[in-house]
Design a protein around this motif. Structure first.
Motif, short mmCIF file in Angstrom:
data_model
loop_
_atom_site.label_atom_id
_atom_site.label_comp_id
_atom_site.label_asym_id
_atom_site.label_seq_id
_atom_site.Cartn_x
_atom_site.Cartn_y
_atom_site.Cartn_z
N ASP A 294 12.11 122.67 32.56
CA ASP A 294 12.31 121.55 33.46
C ASP A 294 10.92 121.04 33.86
O ASP A 294 9.96 121.81 33.90
N SER B 54 14.73 116.94 32.44
CA SER B 54 14.61 116.48 33.82
C SER B 54 15.76 115.56 34.17
O SER B 54 16.31 114.89 33.31
N LYS C 95 18.62 115.08 31.86
CA LYS C 95 19.79 115.73 32.45
C LYS C 95 20.67 114.68 33.10
O LYS C 95 20.15 113.69 33.59
#
Length: 102
Positions: free
Chosen positions: A33, A62, A84
């Motif tokens: 991430d 992210s 994401k």
């Protein structure tokens, strides 16, 4: 794992550095991430690990917009980006593109 890859997990940057120290000879890819707790973000982690292993493959994930993340993610050459939320199929496709079939 269900796609045949071995996975090491870490909850934050310092844990990732410890895992790297124990298993770096087995690690071909960093999936991280961009924003992480404990003082080391994904970009800093990738730059550090690439300093030790220049050929390390990197995929950033992210929930923030791609434009925002590219301001920092582009500091890591040849890194991929996955926004994401994503489906397992999307993750599998990018892993296979970056690493090849398991």
């Amino acid at each position: 794992r269900s796609c045949g890859y071995e996975i090491l997990t870490a909850a934050n940057g310092p844990e990732a550095l410890l895992a790297w120290g124990r298993a770096k000879d087995r690690i071909a890819l960093l999936l991280t991430d961009v924003v992480m707790p404990e003082g080391i973000n994904g970009i800093e982690l990738a730059l550090h690990l690439r300093g030790e292993t220049p050929g390390l493959k990197v995929i950033f994930v992210s929930g923030y917009s791609r434009e925002f993340n590219e301001l920092g993610c582009n500091r890591v050459s040849d890194a991929e980006y996955l926004s994401k939320p994503f489906e397992l199929q999307q993750l599998t496709q990018i892993l296979r593109r970056v690493l090849g079939p398991s």
